[in-house]
Design an enzyme around this catalytic site. Sequence first.
Site, PDB file in Angstrom:
ATOM      1  N   LYS A  35      26.367 -19.623 -19.798  1.00 51.77           N
ATOM      2  CA  LYS A  35      26.131 -19.022 -18.490  1.00 51.77           C
ATOM      3  C   LYS A  35      24.677 -18.560 -18.388  1.00 51.77           C
ATOM      4  CE  LYS A  35      27.879 -14.553 -20.117  1.00 51.77           C
ATOM      5  NZ  LYS A  35      28.868 -13.487 -19.913  1.00 51.77           N
ATOM      6  N   ARG A 130      36.823  -3.561 -17.323  1.00 50.14           N
ATOM      7  CA  ARG A 130      35.944  -4.298 -16.416  1.00 50.14           C
ATOM      8  C   ARG A 130      36.801  -5.315 -15.671  1.00 50.14           C
ATOM      9  NH1 ARG A 130      30.849  -7.555 -18.825  1.00 50.14           N
ATOM     10  NH2 ARG A 130      32.568  -8.908 -19.511  1.00 50.14           N
ATOM     11  N   TYR A 255      -3.477  -0.730 -15.389  1.00 51.69           N
ATOM     12  CA  TYR A 255      -2.975   0.099 -14.303  1.00 51.69           C
ATOM     13  C   TYR A 255      -2.630   1.492 -14.794  1.00 51.69           C
ATOM     14  CZ  TYR A 255      -2.520  -3.866 -11.086  1.00 51.69           C
ATOM     15  OH  TYR A 255      -2.786  -4.924 -10.254  1.00 51.69           O
ATOM     16  N   MET A 303       1.607  -8.106 -13.345  1.00 50.49           N
ATOM     17  CA  MET A 303       2.407  -9.245 -12.892  1.00 50.49           C
ATOM     18  C   MET A 303       2.033 -10.544 -13.601  1.00 50.49           C
ATOM     19  SD  MET A 303       2.986 -10.749  -9.037  1.00 50.49           S
ATOM     20  CE  MET A 303       3.814  -9.259  -8.471  1.00 50.49           C
TER      21      MET A 303
END
Length: 358
Positions: A35, A130, A255, A303
């Site tokens: 998956k 779940r 940053y 990024m």
Amino acid sequence: MARPTCAHIHTDALRHNLAQSRAFAPRSRVMAVVKADGYGHGLERVARALEGADAFGVAALSDADRLRSAGLSQPIVLLSGFDEPEDLPQLRRLGVETVVHHISQIEMLEQAGPGEPIRCWLKIDSGMHRLGFAPEFVREAYVRLTAAPAVAGGIVLMNHFASSDEFANPQTRQQLAAFAAATEGLGGARSLSNSAAVLGWPDAHADWIRPGGLLYGISVVEGRTGADFGLRPAMTLSTRLIAVNRVRKGERVGYAATWECPEDMLVGVAAIGYGDGYPRAAPSGTPVRVRGHETQLIGRVSMDLMTIDLRGIDSPAVGDPVELWGPELPVERIAEVSATIGYELTCSITRRVRFVET
């Protein structure tokens, strides 16, 4: 020039890890869980490498369709089950088996039109809370599935462990006992073990194991890597330096100026960032390798770029290779300092990263 960020996928490692899963559970059949696009490694690529598995597990019908379109004929199990009556013709067309975890699914199967019977895996909620039927409703669900004309014979009984990555945690023993009591006297194969249970709970191997991250060489056992269990990482994430800058003592990098240079030093800039799937949460000090030597990330991941401490690297230069994780730098180490797991990191690689099969 193309962006140098690249994910090398090691198909020999995938095959090795499948063999290891059989060695851990020699009396069990293996459902290879592919998956999330093969845990970020590429669905078709992974499935072809793991074609020796006894079945594949997927989370979406679209993934089953891709596997069939790729020519793979192994049994496929829809692990989260189907959602609506319109899914049933798709299951039949693709020859896909389905997990049944809710009464609404049984009702849809009971009302299904004529067609090829669908093989079902009945999920028991043994304590994870779940998906799955509570133990007191398991027998009713089993009887109704057995009686439904749309359901093929040979229902498989399954559960999912919540804490199997903690080998001393008593919850797994409690779940085993709850599953055994709920399914006592019911016919059918059993499937209990996810990757962590394959590694640490041999009593839970049963008829089918369902390794996922194990196949990709990733451990979720705290403080241990896949290599500690004889596994090989199936992905190497790499890029290159695109700048080498001299920065003075006391100057701040990146940053929010979170990292201060303790001395005059060289700072490398690598072409990778959270836009490629590398975790923004990775703090200064996260290990990276430059030209085969381990050093550290400094400042915030942006990024498209990250900045790297080049002290201790002899004559670093633009174009030097940078490894973010792989055989020499386990992804579990990056996951640990980023407060996540290796599964999330490999699943997060984005489409602009170039994939190369090795």
